[in-house]
Design a protein around this motif. Sequence first.
Motif, PDB file in Angstrom:
ATOM      1  N   VAL A  74       0.822  -1.227   0.000  1.00 33.43           N
ATOM      2  CA  VAL A  74       0.000   0.000   0.000  1.00 33.43           C
ATOM      3  C   VAL A  74       0.853   1.273   0.000  1.00 33.43           C
ATOM      4  N   GLU A  75       2.184   1.111  -0.069  1.00 35.75           N
ATOM      5  CA  GLU A  75       3.088   2.259  -0.053  1.00 35.75           C
ATOM      6  C   GLU A  75       2.711   3.280  -1.128  1.00 35.75           C
ATOM      7  N   LYS A  76       2.587   4.545  -0.729  1.00 36.07           N
ATOM      8  CA  LYS A  76       2.238   5.647  -1.640  1.00 36.07           C
ATOM      9  C   LYS A  76       0.882   5.453  -2.321  1.00 36.07           C
ATOM     10  N   ARG A  77       0.047   4.612  -1.779  1.00 36.53           N
ATOM     11  CA  ARG A  77      -1.310   4.443  -2.287  1.00 36.53           C
ATOM     12  C   ARG A  77      -2.270   5.086  -1.287  1.00 36.53           C
ATOM     13  N   PRO A  78      -3.493   5.401  -1.748  1.00 44.55           N
ATOM     14  CA  PRO A  78      -4.443   6.054  -0.822  1.00 44.55           C
ATOM     15  C   PRO A  78      -5.050   5.074   0.179  1.00 44.55           C
ATOM     16  N   VAL A  79      -4.166   4.368   0.890  1.00 45.47           N
ATOM     17  CA  VAL A  79      -4.612   3.430   1.921  1.00 45.47           C
ATOM     18  C   VAL A  79      -3.841   3.797   3.186  1.00 45.47           C
ATOM     19  N   SER A  80      -4.553   4.096   4.265  1.00 46.20           N
ATOM     20  CA  SER A  80      -3.868   4.544   5.473  1.00 46.20           C
ATOM     21  C   SER A  80      -3.159   3.374   6.156  1.00 46.20           C
ATOM     22  N   GLU A  81      -2.181   3.724   7.002  1.00 45.04           N
ATOM     23  CA  GLU A  81      -1.468   2.685   7.730  1.00 45.04           C
ATOM     24  C   GLU A  81      -2.429   1.930   8.648  1.00 45.04           C
ATOM     25  N   ASP A  82      -3.413   2.658   9.192  1.00 47.71           N
ATOM     26  CA  ASP A  82      -4.409   2.004  10.041  1.00 47.71           C
ATOM     27  C   ASP A  82      -5.182   0.946   9.270  1.00 47.71           C
ATOM     28  N   GLU A  83      -5.555   1.289   8.038  1.00 46.80           N
ATOM     29  CA  GLU A  83      -6.278   0.324   7.205  1.00 46.80           C
ATOM     30  C   GLU A  83      -5.413  -0.905   6.942  1.00 46.80           C
ATOM     31  N   GLU A 121      -6.758  -1.386  -6.060  1.00 48.84           N
ATOM     32  CA  GLU A 121      -6.383  -2.338  -7.112  1.00 48.84           C
ATOM     33  C   GLU A 121      -4.868  -2.446  -7.298  1.00 48.84           C
ATOM     34  N   VAL A 122      -4.183  -1.313  -7.208  1.00 51.29           N
ATOM     35  CA  VAL A 122      -2.729  -1.335  -7.400  1.00 51.29           C
ATOM     36  C   VAL A 122      -2.044  -2.064  -6.248  1.00 51.29           C
ATOM     37  N   PHE A 127       0.802  -6.786  -4.283  1.00 53.88           N
ATOM     38  CA  PHE A 127       0.901  -7.880  -3.324  1.00 53.88           C
ATOM     39  C   PHE A 127       0.910  -9.222  -4.043  1.00 53.88           C
ATOM     40  N   VAL A 128      -0.009  -9.359  -4.987  1.00 53.84           N
ATOM     41  CA  VAL A 128      -0.111 -10.622  -5.724  1.00 53.84           C
ATOM     42  C   VAL A 128       1.179 -10.911  -6.483  1.00 53.84           C
ATOM     43  N   SER A 129       1.809  -9.862  -7.012  1.00 54.99           N
ATOM     44  CA  SER A 129       3.043 -10.061  -7.777  1.00 54.99           C
ATOM     45  C   SER A 129       4.137 -10.640  -6.901  1.00 54.99           C
ATOM     46  N   VAL A 130       4.150 -10.236  -5.636  1.00 56.54           N
ATOM     47  CA  VAL A 130       5.174 -10.754  -4.725  1.00 56.54           C
ATOM     48  C   VAL A 130       4.842 -12.179  -4.318  1.00 56.54           C
ATOM     49  N   TYR A 131       3.582 -12.388  -3.945  1.00 56.34           N
ATOM     50  CA  TYR A 131       3.313 -13.707  -3.388  1.00 56.34           C
ATOM     51  C   TYR A 131       3.180 -14.777  -4.466  1.00 56.34           C
ATOM     52  N   ALA A 141       5.397  -4.536 -14.195  1.00 59.74           N
ATOM     53  CA  ALA A 141       5.430  -3.080 -14.026  1.00 59.74           C
ATOM     54  C   ALA A 141       4.628  -2.401 -15.127  1.00 59.74           C
ATOM     55  N   ARG A 142       4.711  -2.943 -16.339  1.00 62.60           N
ATOM     56  CA  ARG A 142       3.946  -2.355 -17.449  1.00 62.60           C
ATOM     57  C   ARG A 142       2.441  -2.507 -17.212  1.00 62.60           C
ATOM     58  N   GLU A 143       2.049  -3.654 -16.714  1.00 57.60           N
ATOM     59  CA  GLU A 143       0.640  -3.882 -16.413  1.00 57.60           C
ATOM     60  C   GLU A 143       0.162  -2.866 -15.365  1.00 57.60           C
ATOM     61  N   LEU A 144       1.029  -2.625 -14.399  1.00 61.24           N
ATOM     62  CA  LEU A 144       0.725  -1.672 -13.330  1.00 61.24           C
ATOM     63  C   LEU A 144       0.518  -0.273 -13.905  1.00 61.24           C
ATOM     64  N   ASP A 145       1.401   0.120 -14.839  1.00 60.85           N
ATOM     65  CA  ASP A 145       1.294   1.436 -15.468  1.00 60.85           C
ATOM     66  C   ASP A 145      -0.023   1.567 -16.225  1.00 60.85           C
ATOM     67  N   ARG A 146      -0.422   0.512 -16.892  1.00 59.68           N
ATOM     68  CA  ARG A 146      -1.676   0.560 -17.651  1.00 59.68           C
ATOM     69  C   ARG A 146      -2.858   0.813 -16.711  1.00 59.68           C
ATOM     70  N   ILE A 147      -2.821   0.169 -15.557  1.00 58.62           N
ATOM     71  CA  ILE A 147      -3.911   0.362 -14.596  1.00 58.62           C
ATOM     72  C   ILE A 147      -3.916   1.793 -14.076  1.00 58.62           C
ATOM     73  N   LYS A 148      -2.731   2.319 -13.782  1.00 55.84           N
ATOM     74  CA  LYS A 148      -2.620   3.687 -13.281  1.00 55.84           C
ATOM     75  C   LYS A 148      -3.166   4.681 -14.303  1.00 55.84           C
ATOM     76  N   GLU A 149      -2.827   4.449 -15.576  1.00 52.82           N
ATOM     77  CA  GLU A 149      -3.311   5.356 -16.630  1.00 52.82           C
ATOM     78  C   GLU A 149      -4.827   5.367 -16.697  1.00 52.82           C
ATOM     79  N   ARG A 150      -5.418   4.195 -16.580  1.00 53.96           N
ATOM     80  CA  ARG A 150      -6.874   4.108 -16.611  1.00 53.96           C
ATOM     81  C   ARG A 150      -7.510   4.893 -15.467  1.00 53.96           C
ATOM     82  N   GLN A 151      -6.802   4.913 -14.318  1.00 54.08           N
ATOM     83  CA  GLN A 151      -7.372   5.580 -13.152  1.00 54.08           C
ATOM     84  C   GLN A 151      -7.271   7.094 -13.228  1.00 54.08           C
ATOM     85  N   ASP A 152      -6.286   7.605 -13.987  1.00 50.72           N
ATOM     86  CA  ASP A 152      -6.077   9.061 -14.032  1.00 50.72           C
ATOM     87  C   ASP A 152      -7.157   9.748 -14.878  1.00 50.72           C
TER      88      ASP A 152
END
Length: 152
Positions: A74-83, A121-122, A127-131, A141-152
Amino acid sequence: MECPSCDTERTKVVDSRPTEGGTAVRRRRECPDCSTRFTTYERTEWDGTQVRKRDGEIEPFDHDKLLGGVLRAVEKRPVSEDEARAIADEVEDDVLSNGGEVVETRQIGEKVSERLREVDEVAYLRFVSVYKEFDDPDEFARELDRIKERQD
Ligand SMILES: [Zn+2]
């Protein structure tokens, strides 16, 4: 953790903090169905739940490792540490109460990814990529970028 009032199986952790000099964790919980609030304590058990890794090796269940994995996702994502902590706590509860003596890392990974998918989603994909140990990090990483672009 079951609600003591209405027996709903999944209650929510609203607060979690160390107590008894760090040897126990005190959790405030709330039932989503009847709003009953209650407190649980969690202590280390010497022969507690063991985790079987992909290579077959078994090690004691490690809360910090689980939490670390969630926090990295969740680093640098809109998810709080509490969450993130709440997700790790819920998964830990699940694992310790339903997992039996030995759980597979895969089971833990699936529980975490289920919850991450609900919040971001990111973070979920990271997480899934690691586990799942993707073979080609660049492709991922490219797949990740595609998702980010869709969200912007
Ligand atoms: Zn209840």
